[in-house]
Design an enzyme around this catalytic site. Structure first.
Site, PDB file in Angstrom:
ATOM      1  N   LYS A 119      25.314   7.577  60.255  1.00  0.00           N
ATOM      2  CA  LYS A 119      26.513   8.395  60.482  1.00  0.00           C
ATOM      3  C   LYS A 119      26.934   8.309  61.950  1.00  0.00           C
ATOM      4  CE  LYS A 119      27.723  10.642  56.646  1.00  0.00           C
ATOM      5  NZ  LYS A 119      26.698  11.384  55.899  1.00  0.00           N
ATOM      6  N   LYS A 209      30.190   2.830  44.704  1.00  0.00           N
ATOM      7  CA  LYS A 209      29.645   3.878  43.847  1.00  0.00           C
ATOM      8  C   LYS A 209      30.757   4.733  43.274  1.00  0.00           C
ATOM      9  CE  LYS A 209      26.948   6.744  46.147  1.00  0.00           C
ATOM     10  NZ  LYS A 209      25.836   7.578  46.608  1.00  0.00           N
ATOM     11  N   LYS A 212      33.463  11.216  43.999  1.00  0.00           N
ATOM     12  CA  LYS A 212      34.619  12.090  43.929  1.00  0.00           C
ATOM     13  C   LYS A 212      35.352  12.121  45.266  1.00  0.00           C
ATOM     14  CE  LYS A 212      36.180  16.601  42.503  1.00  0.00           C
ATOM     15  NZ  LYS A 212      36.451  17.525  43.596  1.00  0.00           N
TER      16      LYS A 212
END
Ligand code: TRP
Length: 344
Positions: A119, A209, A212
């Site tokens: 990150k 993947k 959402k």
């Protein structure tokens, strides 16, 4: 409590999709089927972990509840006396323990966590919250408070379980045997016995993947989708121009994804599905069969959801949270004693 403890956290940040169902929910329900009676099973919602990724605060509380219902609809047995479900934030010892453990954890140790490093590379360390930076400490508390030896998790969480083991060993060396030490990674993997983690791809962008959060409604089947609309998403799924069905996630991720979904939804070995389709049937035959499977699966799950006894679920939560508060407070008190916060 004398049974060995299996503990795992079920994140409830947002609504679930088919990838969550096949990759996480269904394996957890199977875990219960496999081990109930022989082990104690702690399946908790790490709601304090929710803020490490974007979340709709106004929906979080209800979402947790809704997602627990989905676990029950998926077959989680709440009458099973060895299974405990609870929400992390309802048991204050998690936060208190995390503070104490944090005082025995090095900055460098957290900085070496792969998730943090990744990150930090994409968004820059300065944009990372302290919550994301040090959540492995909270996770270690989740595990150590209940003396869990077995912590089945996905690939990306393994390093964090290793950290829980490290800090338990370190604290035990310094203060005597205060923690049950979780098993090492090798034993955890053998215990979980998972050969291949299930990673369902987006129907639209099968290189990625199913997710959402990336705003890909045509590629994502939400568990609340209308079954017919979900079937249409399958029919319009992206495939390729090879023209022959193969299971090859590198060259033909779209059809491979469909084969994978079909195997899981029909509860058949992948080899059996491949045997029927690979090199034999057409893309549209595959799509139609997957569309049907998805449609039936959703219709069935949604019907089950309507029959769930909400009061019973809430009662179970309340009873388990009380029981777990006792266990967690006892562990915390031992730690408070050895570090000098309470009289020995
Ligand atoms: N961090 C885990 C995740 O993001 C969830 C989690 C929190 C967890 N605490 C845990 C998993 C303890 C296993 C044990 O998926």
């Amino acid at each position: 409590m004398d049974k060995e403890v299996i503990l795992t956290g079920l994140r409830s940040n947002s609504e679930f999709h088919l990838g969550n169902y096949l990759g996480a929910i269904s394996p957890m329900v199977n875990l219960q089927k496999k081990h109930a009676g022989k082990y104690q099973l702690n399946m908790f919602v790490p709601d304090l972990h929710s803020f490490t990724t974007p979340v709709e605060h106004g929906k979080l509380y209800e979402q947790t509840h809704q997602n627990l219902k989905i676990f029950v609809a998926a077959g989680l047995e709440i009458d099973q006396p060895d299974t405990f479900i609870y929400r992390q934030s309802f048991i204050p010892a998690h936060s208190e323990m995390a503070w104490i453990l944090g005082c025995f954890t090095g900055f460098g140790e957290m900085s070496r966590m792969t998730e943090f490093k990744d990150k930090a590379q994409t968004v820059g360390a300065a944009h990372i919250t302290l919550g994301l930076f040090n959540y492995p400490i909270l996770m270690a508390s989740d595990i150590l408070l209940y003396g869990a030896k077995w912590v089945p998790v996905g690939e990306d969480q393994r390093q964090h379980v290793e950290f829980a083991r490290d800090i338990a060993i370190r604290m035990n060396r310094k203060f005597g045997d205060i923690f049950v030490v979780p098993e090492d990674n090798k034993k955890q993997m053998a215990f979980a016995g998972r050969s291949q983690p299930v990673r369902i791809r987006s129907l639209r962008n099968p290189d990625r993947k199913m997710s959402k959060s990336i705003g890909d409604p045509a590629g994502t089947i939400m568990l609340s989708d209308n079954p017919d609309e979900a079937a249409n998403k399958v029919i319009s799924a992206t495939t390729d121009s090879v023209g022959v069905i193969n299971l090859d996630f590198d060259k033909q991720p779209g059809v491979s994804n469909l084969l994978q979904i079909l195997a899981h939804l029909s509860n058949k070995p992948q080899t059996e599905i491949n045997g029927r389709f690979v090199g034999k049937l057409s893309y549209s035959q595959l799509k139609e069969e997957v569309a049907d499977a998805v449609k039936n699966f959703l219709a069935d799950l949604q019907t089950k959801l309507l029959t769930i006894d909400d009061h019973k679920l809430m009662r179970k939560l309340a009873v388990d949270e009380e029981a777990m508060r006792q266990v967690a407070s006892a562990t915390l008190l031992n730690v408070q004693k050895v570090v000098g916060l309470r009289p020995a």
